[in-house]
Design an enzyme around this catalytic site. Structure first.
Site, PDB file in Angstrom:
ATOM      1  CD  GLU A  33      -2.863   1.156   2.451  1.00 55.32           C
ATOM      2  OE1 GLU A  33      -2.869   0.121   3.167  1.00 55.32           O
ATOM      3  OE2 GLU A  33      -3.565   2.026   2.526  1.00 55.32           O
ATOM      4  NE  ARG A 259       3.839  -8.198  10.846  1.00 52.56           N
ATOM      5  CZ  ARG A 259       3.324  -7.260   9.973  1.00 52.56           C
ATOM      6  NH1 ARG A 259       2.257  -7.913   9.315  1.00 52.56           N
ATOM      7  NH2 ARG A 259       3.739  -6.255   9.551  1.00 52.56           N
ATOM      8  CE  LYS A 269       2.872   0.176   4.924  1.00 48.75           C
ATOM      9  NZ  LYS A 269       2.404  -0.097   3.478  1.00 48.75           N
TER      10      LYS A 269
HETATM   11  P1  ATP Z   1       2.633  -2.110   7.673  1.00 53.22           P
HETATM   12  O1  ATP Z   1       1.917  -2.845   8.876  1.00 53.22           O
HETATM   13  O2  ATP Z   1       4.170  -1.640   8.087  1.00 53.22           O
HETATM   14  O3  ATP Z   1       1.830  -1.180   7.234  1.00 53.22           O
HETATM   15  P2  ATP Z   1       1.505  -3.682   5.873  1.00 53.22           P
HETATM   16  O4  ATP Z   1       1.219  -5.241   5.697  1.00 53.22           O
HETATM   17  O5  ATP Z   1       0.126  -2.924   6.241  1.00 53.22           O
HETATM   18  O6  ATP Z   1       2.517  -3.286   6.863  1.00 53.22           O
HETATM   19  P3  ATP Z   1       1.546  -3.404   3.067  1.00 53.22           P
HETATM   20  O7  ATP Z   1       2.058  -2.423   2.185  1.00 53.22           O
HETATM   21  O8  ATP Z   1       0.135  -3.570   3.066  1.00 53.22           O
HETATM   22  O9  ATP Z   1       1.974  -2.896   4.627  1.00 53.22           O
HETATM   23  O10 ATP Z   1       2.305  -4.740   2.838  1.00 53.22           O
HETATM   24  C1  ATP Z   1       2.807  -5.127   1.511  1.00 53.22           C
HETATM   25  C2  ATP Z   1       2.984  -6.563   1.834  1.00 53.22           C
HETATM   26  O11 ATP Z   1       4.144  -6.916   2.745  1.00 53.22           O
HETATM   27  C3  ATP Z   1       2.105  -7.400   2.433  1.00 53.22           C
HETATM   28  O12 ATP Z   1       1.770  -8.494   1.431  1.00 53.22           O
HETATM   29  C4  ATP Z   1       2.387  -7.792   3.612  1.00 53.22           C
HETATM   30  O13 ATP Z   1       1.902  -8.963   4.209  1.00 53.22           O
HETATM   31  C5  ATP Z   1       3.898  -7.892   3.531  1.00 53.22           C
HETATM   32  N1  ATP Z   1       4.645  -7.593   4.928  1.00 53.22           N
HETATM   33  C6  ATP Z   1       4.368  -6.297   5.598  1.00 53.22           C
HETATM   34  N2  ATP Z   1       5.137  -6.507   6.980  1.00 53.22           N
HETATM   35  C7  ATP Z   1       5.840  -7.554   6.724  1.00 53.22           C
HETATM   36  C8  ATP Z   1       6.670  -8.313   7.600  1.00 53.22           C
HETATM   37  N3  ATP Z   1       7.007  -7.789   9.110  1.00 53.22           N
HETATM   38  N4  ATP Z   1       7.044  -9.512   7.319  1.00 53.22           N
HETATM   39  C9  ATP Z   1       6.590 -10.060   6.087  1.00 53.22           C
HETATM   40  N5  ATP Z   1       5.922  -9.590   5.283  1.00 53.22           N
HETATM   41  C10 ATP Z   1       5.360  -8.290   5.554  1.00 53.22           C
HETATM   42 MG    MG Z   2      -1.597  -3.426   4.877  1.00 54.68          MG
END
Ligand code: ATP
Ligand code: MG
Length: 552
Positions: A33, A259, A269
């Site tokens: 995102e 994760r 983020k």
């Molecule tokens: P954040 O909580 O930091 O905003 P998010 O999952 O909301 O992370 P996205 O931009 O939606 O952020 O993530 C893009 C991809 O990265 C998704 O498929 C998510 O599952 C993966 N991802 C995010 N954080 C991790 C992590 N700590 N380990 C593995 N994959 C991750």
């Molecule tokens: Mg997300």
């Protein structure tokens, strides 16, 4: 263990889907995102998706999951693409956007309405919460659940046409308000949001939810394995429900893995944004940040981050990886790839009383790699050494310079110290020493050996530089455990040295080139601030893991 050798459940799954003919060609996607910069956790997701595609001869898409326009921006879209490429990956085809599918998603929402599987609901957010029930209590049907297909169509088209105010109605799936899985209790598919979108501008006053959008985006793109993190496991029945009830061109499946959590690191983020907004760091790419842009500016090689992600493996159980493992991957990589150079961080003047003429020495760029060549290093009678490398009195354990004792100057002669000057406070301001003749690349003929080796820079030819020394951003091994990340900050994570002295060859350093400063650690020419006129280096990492020892 290499990546190829390390097996994981995703590889096993994909292999069996290919062998069994359920899948012809593997298609994965990385779906960020665009509401912040990518962090170390995303690096894990990127390596998983791109490496699987590479290994199985498939393809991997980069798709922006841009369904929350208020928090997203073009700045993040560009930064994310740059970070993915920097990490070493190129997505298949053009960059994709969830927002390109808004029309198709809208049509599919109408398709659910027509099947009696979606309805417009006018409950307020608070009422909806009450109706939803809890983990222990079933929910109750919304009074709007029995609206006719015709009425739902008309209202939803009205939502699309911008006739209703934000928050006044939503579109929900009609599934089961008593389901033990709360995600199936008539989840929201669309909300009214009068927001400008960075891609679609003012075209849409309604936006699909993640749940309604994600699987259908996968289906449109022909993604075969939609790999996400474990918190989406409970959403999988909903993911499958949409695929089952819509005339989608492909039938993707969702698979979850744990994760990546790393000690002393925040991978959210939202929390990283708080650090940026509060000014606790200089920006998303501050070299202390666990963002890819920050790690890049810090001098972490992308290969080290990839190796780390491979090493930690891919499993279905949550755990926290010691950040020392990442740091060790960085050291391993840089030990091989970083040319050596000399820089004095805390300069103390050393006068050699028997060196009448300047000399150009040739010093190897790497101790075990001749192919990296050598460089000229000017040797003069006036040098700088590090203040920590001289003591007026010391015991035998101190292998550096002491009056009456010898050390070798790295790549140059053995010297013997005679005396030193002091200032009014008694601090040493200058050391006088002699070189021992015939010791360039040879031991002293009189058999009295040097106690150790110290680094140095010619005072005449050396160049003043700013060196930014970084330490871990957080003191707390679990800085993200609550919302107050500020209280976990290490107050001494940045120390700026304004008057370090570099050997002259370092002036030519290309931005982002990492060097091992002999005996000090690895340092990178700052990507943005470094220039020949004003050299600026960032500390990447020390030569050894002193943190674990000190905090054990
Ligand atoms: P954040 O909580 O930091 O905003 P998010 O999952 O909301 O992370 P996205 O931009 O939606 O952020 O993530 C893009 C991809 O990265 C998704 O498929 C998510 O599952 C993966 N991802 C995010 N954080 C991790 C992590 N700590 N380990 C593995 N994959 C991750
Ligand atoms: Mg997300």
């Amino acid at each position: 263990m290499s990546t190829e050798a390390r097996s994981n459940f995703l590889k096993t799954q994909i292999q069996s889907d290919l062998d069994g003919g359920q899948v012809e060609q593997l298609v994965t996607r990385f779906p960020p995102e665009p509401n912040g910069f990518l962090h170390l956790g995303h690096a894990k997701s990127i390596t998983v998706n791109f490496e699987l595609a590479r290994r199985f001869g498939g393809r991997c898409h980069l798709r922006f999951d841009d369904t929350n326009p208020e928090k997203e921006s073009q700045v993040f879209i560009e930064a994310i693409q740059e970070d993915v490429r920097w990490l070493g990956y190129q997505w298949d085809g053009e960059v994709r956007y969830a927002s390109s599918y808004f029309q198709q998603l809208y049509d599919w929402a109408l398709c659910l309405i027509d099947q009696g599987l979606a309805y417009v609901c006018d409950l307020t957010a608070e009422e909806a919460r009450e109706y939803r029930g809890s983990l222990t209590q079933p929910g109750k049907d919304s009074p709007f659940r029995s609206r006719s297909v015709a009425e739902n169509r008309e209202l939803f088209e009205g939502m699309r046409a911008g006739q209703f105010s934000e928050g006044s109605r939503v579109l929900r799936a009609k599934i089961d308000m008593a389901s033990p899985n709360i995600n199936l209790r008539d989840p929201i598919l669309y909300r009214i949001r009068m927001a400008h979108h960075h891609q679609t501008g003012g075209q849409w006053p309604i936006y699909p939810t993640y749940d309604f959008a994600h699987g259908q985006e996968d289906a449109i793109e022909g993604v075969t394995h939609s790999i996400c993190t474990l918190e989406f496991e409970d959403h999988r029945p909903l993911y499958d429900w949409f695929i089952e009830h819509l005339p989608v061109p492909h039938r993707p499946r969702q698979f979850e893995f744990a994760r990546l959590n790393t000690s002393y690191t925040v991978t959210s983020k939202r929390k990283l944004k708080a650090l940026v907004d509060s000014g606790a760091v200089a920006g998303w790419d501050d070299p202390r940040m666990p963002t890819l842009a920050g790690l890049r500016r810090r001098g972490y090689p992308p290969a080290a981050i990839r190796h780390f992600c491979e090493e930690v493996g891919t499993s279905r159980s949550d755990s926290t990886v010691d950040v020392a493992m990442l740091e060790s991957a960085v050291r391993n990589e840089l030990n091989d790839s970083a040319p050596r150079a000399m820089a004095v961080l805390n300069p103390l003047r050393l006068t050699l009383t028997n060196v009448p003429e300047a000399e150009q020495l040739s010093v190897a760029n790497h101790p075990n790699n001749e192919a990296m060549g050598s460089r000229p290093v000017p040797f003069t009678s006036e040098l700088f050494i590090d203040a920590a490398d001289f003591r007026e009195e010391a015991n035998k354990k101190y292998k550096r310079l002491v009056p009456g004792k010898r050390v070798r100057l790295r790549g140059a002669y053995v010297i013997e110290a005679d005396r030193c000057d002091h200032d009014a406070s008694g601090a040493v301001t200058r050391v006088y020493a002699r070189i021992i003749e015939g010791t360039l690349g040879a031991d002293p003929e009189d058999g009295i050996k040097a106690r150790g080796v110290i680094h140095w820079v010619s005072a005449e030819a050396g160049v003043r530089a700013e060196v930014r020394c970084y330490d871990r951003l957080f003191n707390d091994p679990n800085p993200g455990k609550n919302d107050d990340v500020m209280s976990a900050l290490n107050p001494d994570s940045l120390r700026v040295i304004g008057d370090a002295v570099l050997e002259p060859s370092l002036v030519e350093a290309a931005p982002e080139q990492v060097y091992q400063f002999e005996r000090e650690g690895y340092f990178v020419a700052d990507r943005f601030d470094h220039s020949a006129e004003r050299p600026v280096f960032n500390m990447t990492i020390g030569l050894r893991d002193t943190w674990s020892a000190a905090n054990a």
